[in-house]
Scaffold this active site. Sequence first.
Site, PDB file in Angstrom:
ATOM      1  N   LYS A  26       0.919  -1.339   0.006  1.00 21.50           N
ATOM      2  CA  LYS A  26       0.056   0.172  -0.045  1.00 21.50           C
ATOM      3  C   LYS A  26       0.966   1.194   0.184  1.00 21.50           C
ATOM      4  O   LYS A  26       0.322   2.339  -0.530  1.00 21.50           O
ATOM      5  CB  LYS A  26      -1.006   0.115   1.264  1.00 21.50           C
ATOM      6  CG  LYS A  26      -2.024  -1.001   0.980  1.00 21.50           C
ATOM      7  CD  LYS A  26      -3.078  -0.988   1.967  1.00 21.50           C
ATOM      8  CE  LYS A  26      -4.236  -1.745   1.920  1.00 21.50           C
ATOM      9  NZ  LYS A  26      -3.979  -3.292   2.041  1.00 21.50           N
TER      10      LYS A  26
HETATM   11  C1  LIG Z   1      -4.640  -4.519   1.505  1.00 25.88           C
HETATM   12  C2  LIG Z   1      -3.901  -5.814   1.553  1.00 25.88           C
HETATM   13  C3  LIG Z   1      -4.282  -6.636   0.627  1.00 25.88           C
HETATM   14  C4  LIG Z   1      -5.526  -6.702  -0.110  1.00 25.88           C
HETATM   15  O1  LIG Z   1      -5.475  -5.955  -1.353  1.00 25.88           O
HETATM   16  P1  LIG Z   1      -6.652  -5.211  -2.118  1.00 25.88           P
HETATM   17  O2  LIG Z   1      -6.584  -4.337  -2.915  1.00 25.88           O
HETATM   18  O3  LIG Z   1      -7.813  -4.914  -1.117  1.00 25.88           O
HETATM   19  O4  LIG Z   1      -7.248  -6.400  -2.916  1.00 25.88           O
HETATM   20  C5  LIG Z   1      -3.358  -7.718   0.586  1.00 25.88           C
HETATM   21  N1  LIG Z   1      -2.464  -8.032   1.369  1.00 25.88           N
HETATM   22  C6  LIG Z   1      -2.194  -6.867   2.256  1.00 25.88           C
HETATM   23  C7  LIG Z   1      -0.833  -7.381   3.116  1.00 25.88           C
HETATM   24  C8  LIG Z   1      -2.684  -5.750   2.346  1.00 25.88           C
HETATM   25  O5  LIG Z   1      -2.119  -4.955   3.293  1.00 25.88           O
END
Ligand SMILES: *Cc1c(COP(=O)(O)O)cnc(C)c1O
Length: 432
Positions: A107
Amino acid sequence: MHYYSTNHKSPPISFREAAVTGQPQDKGLYFPSEIPHLSGSFFQDLKSKSKAEIAFEVIRPYIDGEIPDKELFGICEDTVNFDFPLVKISDTVSSLELYHGPTMAFKDVGARFMSRCLGYFSKDSDRHVTILVATSGDTGSAVANGFLGVKNVDVVILYPSGKVSNIQELQLTTLGQNITALEVNGTFDDCQAMVKQAFTDTDLNKKLSLTSANSINIARWLPQQFYYFFALQQWDHKEPPVISVPSGNFGNICAGLVAYKSGLPVDHFIAACNSNDIFPDYLLNGEYKPKPSVATYSNAMDVGDPSNFVRLLGLFDNDISKIRQMVSSCSVNDTTTLDTISRVYHESGYLLEPHGAVAFKALDEYLAQHPGKKGILLETAHPIKFVDVVEKSIGEKIAVPDASRYLLGLKKQSVLIAPEFAKFKEFLLARS
Ligand SMILES: *Cc1c(COP(=O)(O)O)cnc(C)c1O
């Protein structure tokens, strides 16, 4: 380029407006009016390009001149100024490690890009905005880190007390400056409900300019394409890869699908889910049935109604048969997640965390059914962020990476708050 609402009841707007407002009034999601096709020479030269060059060329058509090229290139350079290594686990499986950024989760990419865009757009304005984020761990720290020190922006994070890991909590609560962490004596759902209510509260919106930084925002969503290109840059097989994406709200995989539509060679996508199996069910039965989420070890994917599902439909003209051709899905439960972390670690020495393990398992099954293919899983967080699950699985202690050891010496600074909107409102008003 403009952005239209998937509900078609709000007017189309520019990148800038879509990035600043986040979500259309009609509660749809913004979607780009076209998906640009990248040129043959772009792909021929992919291996010799820098990460910033790739990011810039990929995102430039979406910004459509609203950030001048020089500034946009700087934003791209800043966004991807860490490693995205593609690490071989076996002859057929490699892991794209997306956790080498400041908060050790994928993210960071979207949050860094979005914060810099908003920073650019608010540079010459004296409007002060307050960003509210509810987090189950990763989102809050990535967003806060991205906005740290950005002028005219305050970030208020709500996280559920006792439900995030130690490292995650330190990342959320030790930044200072324009970042405030509220430790909510409740669940993630409580945090999310409090934030949602704040956005519709008349008093608050009179006094404060509130914005969200959730993954619905196009400025967070679209840059997530970048690392799919970085993966192909490091891919040394002739045939395109199968890519397995651990999925919760489906922002990440939808970004990968946008990259594919722009011409990136990918054989197939796998939406790897935990026991929250709404999407695997949909592919199987043709019916989309949201459910309340259930708690799992891969808690960043505990989502019962993926917010980007409409974007996925949009990418395939609402045609499930087209989706099925390009995307498979699979649900992996907690027991199998634990087994997978342990098995991969003991067989190959590679350490997965729960989200990556779900993606590994889904890919492994797909490849077993499709001999001759090779694939990539996206490892979306560092194992240390989910240390309890990882250590339980492998039966060994794991070390805190050097880059985050400093966190252990910092003092947590949070404001404890009851899971009640009235208390949250009081807190916000006292600051205005
Ligand atoms: C947010 C997150 C996901 C999921 O991603 P999406 O875009 O919501 O499908 C997967 N793994 C981790 C570690 C995350 O922080």
